[in-house]
Design a protein around this motif. Sequence first.
Motif, PDB file in Angstrom:
ATOM      1  N   HIS A  24       0.973  -1.136  -0.064  1.00 29.49           N
ATOM      2  CA  HIS A  24      -0.043  -0.146  -0.107  1.00 29.49           C
ATOM      3  C   HIS A  24       0.813   1.247   0.086  1.00 29.49           C
ATOM      4  N   PRO A  29      -0.430   2.224  -8.037  1.00 29.21           N
ATOM      5  CA  PRO A  29      -1.481   1.308  -7.844  1.00 29.21           C
ATOM      6  C   PRO A  29      -1.710   0.528  -8.839  1.00 29.21           C
ATOM      7  N   VAL A  31      -4.541  -2.855 -10.535  1.00 32.58           N
ATOM      8  CA  VAL A  31      -5.846  -3.728 -10.519  1.00 32.58           C
ATOM      9  C   VAL A  31      -5.500  -5.109 -10.318  1.00 32.58           C
ATOM     10  N   SER A  52      -6.988   1.897  -0.252  1.00 31.13           N
ATOM     11  CA  SER A  52      -7.715   2.880  -1.496  1.00 31.13           C
ATOM     12  C   SER A  52      -6.559   3.463  -2.022  1.00 31.13           C
ATOM     13  N   SER A  54      -3.712   2.033  -3.258  1.00 30.59           N
ATOM     14  CA  SER A  54      -3.112   1.200  -4.161  1.00 30.59           C
ATOM     15  C   SER A  54      -4.008   0.293  -4.843  1.00 30.59           C
ATOM     16  N   VAL A  55      -5.138  -0.171  -4.308  1.00 27.09           N
ATOM     17  CA  VAL A  55      -5.900  -1.181  -4.998  1.00 27.09           C
ATOM     18  C   VAL A  55      -6.894  -0.177  -5.965  1.00 27.09           C
ATOM     19  N   LEU A  56      -7.014  -0.280  -7.126  1.00 28.70           N
ATOM     20  CA  LEU A  56      -7.661   0.479  -8.116  1.00 28.70           C
ATOM     21  C   LEU A  56      -9.161  -0.201  -8.254  1.00 28.70           C
ATOM     22  N   GLU A  57      -8.956  -1.560  -8.440  1.00 28.88           N
ATOM     23  CA  GLU A  57     -10.038  -2.329  -8.683  1.00 28.88           C
ATOM     24  C   GLU A  57      -9.739  -3.865  -8.253  1.00 28.88           C
ATOM     25  N   ARG A  94      -5.971  -1.920 -17.992  1.00 31.37           N
ATOM     26  CA  ARG A  94      -7.098  -1.014 -17.434  1.00 31.37           C
ATOM     27  C   ARG A  94      -6.479   0.222 -16.682  1.00 31.37           C
TER      28      ARG A  94
END
Length: 94
Positions: A24, A29, A31, A52, A54-57, A94
């Motif tokens: 993190h 960042p 997916v 939030s 580092s993780v986009l999706e 993405r």
Amino acid sequence: MSIYSCNVGLLMNESSLELTEAIHMAGCPFVLAVTGGGSRSASALLEVPGASASVLEVVVPYARTALEQWLGGSVDAACSQRTACAMAMVAFDR
């Protein structure tokens, strides 16, 4: 040991917590695309503060049809190096 690691002690050991915190804080960042047992990695990443950043999706194309739709074509096997590389490329785009 941080207060947070005490709260999730049953779910995540100290080295896993430190690795997740480092992910993190890395400032890169991403997916996360996983199938099957890999879905446990999503909860491990999301339960640690800082996700939030580092993780986009998170995408879990679990059914064969969902995986093929995610990849834009058919797959020989859901659990293979070739499929994993294809999933990584789609996630990267993405």
